[in-house]
Write an enzyme that holds these catalytic residues in place. Sequence first.
Site, PDB file in Angstrom:
ATOM      1  N   GLY A 122     -25.723 -48.939   3.083  1.00 25.22           N
ATOM      2  CA  GLY A 122     -25.546 -47.576   2.573  1.00 25.22           C
ATOM      3  C   GLY A 122     -25.200 -46.606   3.687  1.00 25.22           C
ATOM      4  O   GLY A 122     -24.347 -46.894   4.534  1.00 25.22           O
ATOM      5  N   ALA A 177     -20.175 -47.433  -6.805  1.00 24.03           N
ATOM      6  CA  ALA A 177     -18.954 -48.139  -6.372  1.00 24.03           C
ATOM      7  C   ALA A 177     -18.650 -48.011  -4.878  1.00 24.03           C
ATOM      8  O   ALA A 177     -17.602 -48.471  -4.434  1.00 24.03           O
ATOM      9  CB  ALA A 177     -17.736 -47.720  -7.190  1.00 24.03           C
ATOM     10  N   ALA A 178     -19.583 -47.454  -4.087  1.00 24.60           N
ATOM     11  CA  ALA A 178     -19.337 -47.398  -2.629  1.00 24.60           C
ATOM     12  C   ALA A 178     -19.061 -48.810  -2.108  1.00 24.60           C
ATOM     13  O   ALA A 178     -18.115 -49.034  -1.332  1.00 24.60           O
ATOM     14  CB  ALA A 178     -20.542 -46.811  -1.914  1.00 24.60           C
ATOM     15  N   GLY A 179     -19.875 -49.759  -2.576  1.00 22.70           N
ATOM     16  CA  GLY A 179     -19.697 -51.149  -2.133  1.00 22.70           C
ATOM     17  C   GLY A 179     -18.355 -51.715  -2.581  1.00 22.70           C
ATOM     18  O   GLY A 179     -17.707 -52.454  -1.841  1.00 22.70           O
ATOM     19  N   ASP A 180     -17.917 -51.353  -3.777  1.00 21.94           N
ATOM     20  CA  ASP A 180     -16.622 -51.860  -4.284  1.00 21.94           C
ATOM     21  C   ASP A 180     -15.462 -51.294  -3.465  1.00 21.94           C
ATOM     22  O   ASP A 180     -14.506 -52.012  -3.143  1.00 21.94           O
ATOM     23  CB  ASP A 180     -16.421 -51.452  -5.752  1.00 21.94           C
ATOM     24  CG  ASP A 180     -17.509 -52.005  -6.643  1.00 21.94           C
ATOM     25  OD1 ASP A 180     -18.098 -53.040  -6.277  1.00 21.94           O
ATOM     26  OD2 ASP A 180     -17.773 -51.396  -7.693  1.00 21.94           O
TER      27      ASP A 180
HETATM   28  P1  ATP Z   1     -23.004 -49.596  -4.687  1.00 26.18           P
HETATM   29  O1  ATP Z   1     -23.916 -50.620  -5.356  1.00 26.18           O
HETATM   30  O2  ATP Z   1     -23.508 -48.188  -4.752  1.00 26.18           O
HETATM   31  O3  ATP Z   1     -21.579 -49.743  -5.064  1.00 26.18           O
HETATM   32  P2  ATP Z   1     -23.619 -51.130  -2.364  1.00 26.18           P
HETATM   33  O4  ATP Z   1     -25.107 -51.103  -2.424  1.00 26.18           O
HETATM   34  O5  ATP Z   1     -22.929 -52.389  -2.716  1.00 26.18           O
HETATM   35  O6  ATP Z   1     -23.006 -49.908  -3.146  1.00 26.18           O
HETATM   36  P3  ATP Z   1     -23.744 -49.750   0.118  1.00 26.18           P
HETATM   37  O7  ATP Z   1     -24.406 -50.519   1.176  1.00 26.18           O
HETATM   38  O8  ATP Z   1     -24.546 -48.678  -0.552  1.00 26.18           O
HETATM   39  O9  ATP Z   1     -23.135 -50.785  -0.916  1.00 26.18           O
HETATM   40  O10 ATP Z   1     -22.425 -49.048   0.662  1.00 26.18           O
HETATM   41  C1  ATP Z   1     -21.323 -49.763   1.169  1.00 26.18           C
HETATM   42  C2  ATP Z   1     -20.738 -48.969   2.318  1.00 26.18           C
HETATM   43  O11 ATP Z   1     -20.331 -47.680   1.831  1.00 26.18           O
HETATM   44  C3  ATP Z   1     -21.717 -48.687   3.451  1.00 26.18           C
HETATM   45  O12 ATP Z   1     -21.741 -49.749   4.397  1.00 26.18           O
HETATM   46  C4  ATP Z   1     -21.172 -47.398   4.030  1.00 26.18           C
HETATM   47  O13 ATP Z   1     -20.112 -47.662   4.937  1.00 26.18           O
HETATM   48  C5  ATP Z   1     -20.591 -46.683   2.783  1.00 26.18           C
HETATM   49  N1  ATP Z   1     -21.589 -45.733   2.236  1.00 26.18           N
HETATM   50  C6  ATP Z   1     -22.459 -45.964   1.230  1.00 26.18           C
HETATM   51  N2  ATP Z   1     -23.250 -44.883   1.024  1.00 26.18           N
HETATM   52  C7  ATP Z   1     -22.853 -43.945   1.907  1.00 26.18           C
HETATM   53  C8  ATP Z   1     -23.271 -42.612   2.212  1.00 26.18           C
HETATM   54  N3  ATP Z   1     -24.273 -42.016   1.553  1.00 26.18           N
HETATM   55  N4  ATP Z   1     -22.621 -41.943   3.191  1.00 26.18           N
HETATM   56  C9  ATP Z   1     -21.593 -42.530   3.876  1.00 26.18           C
HETATM   57  N5  ATP Z   1     -21.146 -43.782   3.637  1.00 26.18           N
HETATM   58  C10 ATP Z   1     -21.771 -44.498   2.672  1.00 26.18           C
HETATM   59  O1  RIB Z   2     -20.259 -51.065  -8.623  1.00 22.91           O
HETATM   60  C1  RIB Z   2     -20.117 -50.063  -9.582  1.00 22.91           C
HETATM   61  C2  RIB Z   2     -19.746 -50.651 -10.903  1.00 22.91           C
HETATM   62  O2  RIB Z   2     -20.810 -51.461 -11.373  1.00 22.91           O
HETATM   63  C3  RIB Z   2     -19.517 -49.620 -11.989  1.00 22.91           C
HETATM   64  O3  RIB Z   2     -18.195 -49.173 -12.036  1.00 22.91           O
HETATM   65  C4  RIB Z   2     -19.990 -50.331 -13.248  1.00 22.91           C
HETATM   66  O4  RIB Z   2     -18.959 -50.594 -14.149  1.00 22.91           O
HETATM   67  C5  RIB Z   2     -20.700 -51.600 -12.774  1.00 22.91           C
HETATM   68  O5  RIB Z   2     -19.942 -52.729 -12.997  1.00 22.91           O
END
Ligand code: ATP
Ligand code: RIB
Length: 307
Positions: A223, A250-253
């Site tokens: 995150g 979707a940050a991870g996506d």
């Molecule tokens: P999600 O399930 O919300 O799609 P995730 O849990 O798979 O995300 P994260 O580790 O939350 O993935 O985020 C992936 C990347 O996005 C992080 O490594 C970081 O680079 C960026 N990121 C996520 N949250 C933030 C934030 N609050 N500020 C800046 N960058 C962020």
């Molecule tokens: O990672 C985010 C996604 O998870 C959302 O767009 C939702 O559709 C779920 O699949």
Amino acid sequence: MSRKIAIIGSSNIDLIMQVPKFPAAGETVSGGVFTQTFGGKGANQAVAASRAGGDVIFVTCLGTDHFAELIMERFEEDGIDTTTIFQDSGVSTGTAMIMVDQNGENIIAVAPGANFRLNERHLAKASLVLTKVEVVLLQGELHPDMLKHVLRWCAETGKKVLLNMAPAQHLEAEYLKDVNLLLVNETEAEILINRPVKGIDQAKQAGEELSQLVKGGVIVSLGENGSYVVTKDLKEIIPAFKVKAVDTTAAGDVYCGTLATALVEGMEPKEAVRFASAAAAISVTRLGAQPSIPHRKEIEVFLSDNS
Ligand code: ATP
Ligand code: RIB
């Protein structure tokens, strides 16, 4: 001609409610604001890879409902090859119900619907188009049997596999061993190694342990704390960019899709991770999954403003 990336995965309609606070079980919270938009981990990664400049083929399965029509139009606007988008009647298009609180945190419930109808026959139909593909990006939103089938197919056909195990599924070692890059967050890492992963030190340990199970590297995303990258030549936390998060959905996506494009282009791992982190940082400043995904120009401007 640019090298092609295939994303094989889910497409959803996201029904988002921004709420003053998450309701507890049995509680009703009023004052929400509703938005309907496009999501699904596979689709989000396909859109992110395409907007970052990748040449993307997306393999997914929709229903035959109105949501499917809207999703199809959206993909065409994003320049995604839709010849491998299948439809199945008698089942709803995938749907996600998402609540986002005032801190930008979310809770999500998914009805896979047509996503779980994507099967071996679809992959066989898509295989001719997929011969031009070098890299395949997969997520844990595929049906478990289909995920294993695709992994076997990638091994047999010599495709490089980027596996974002989100949400985490149990996967036997025989499938993990052919993965070129495994991408997980802390919760997913925890499920894969079967013990708690809290904080940076445990995430590093988890990343190193997981790297023993795969052919290539591992990234544990953290995150706002960035991501821990383990490859043959690199063991490093790449920091996230400092932004004001509105919605982290979707940050991870965005990270995975953008990273796939950067790696296929030939960027060095560290540069590619920075590029992906920039795209993900931009995305968390906006509401929704696909509406939040930046185009390449915006990522480049962000990087030059934040270097
Ligand atoms: P999600 O399930 O919300 O799609 P995730 O849990 O798979 O995300 P994260 O580790 O939350 O993935 O985020 C992936 C990347 O996005 C992080 O490594 C970081 O680079 C960026 N990121 C996520 N949250 C933030 C934030 N609050 N500020 C800046 N960058 C962020
Ligand atoms: O990672 C985010 C996604 O998870 C959302 O767009 C939702 O559709 C779920 O699949």
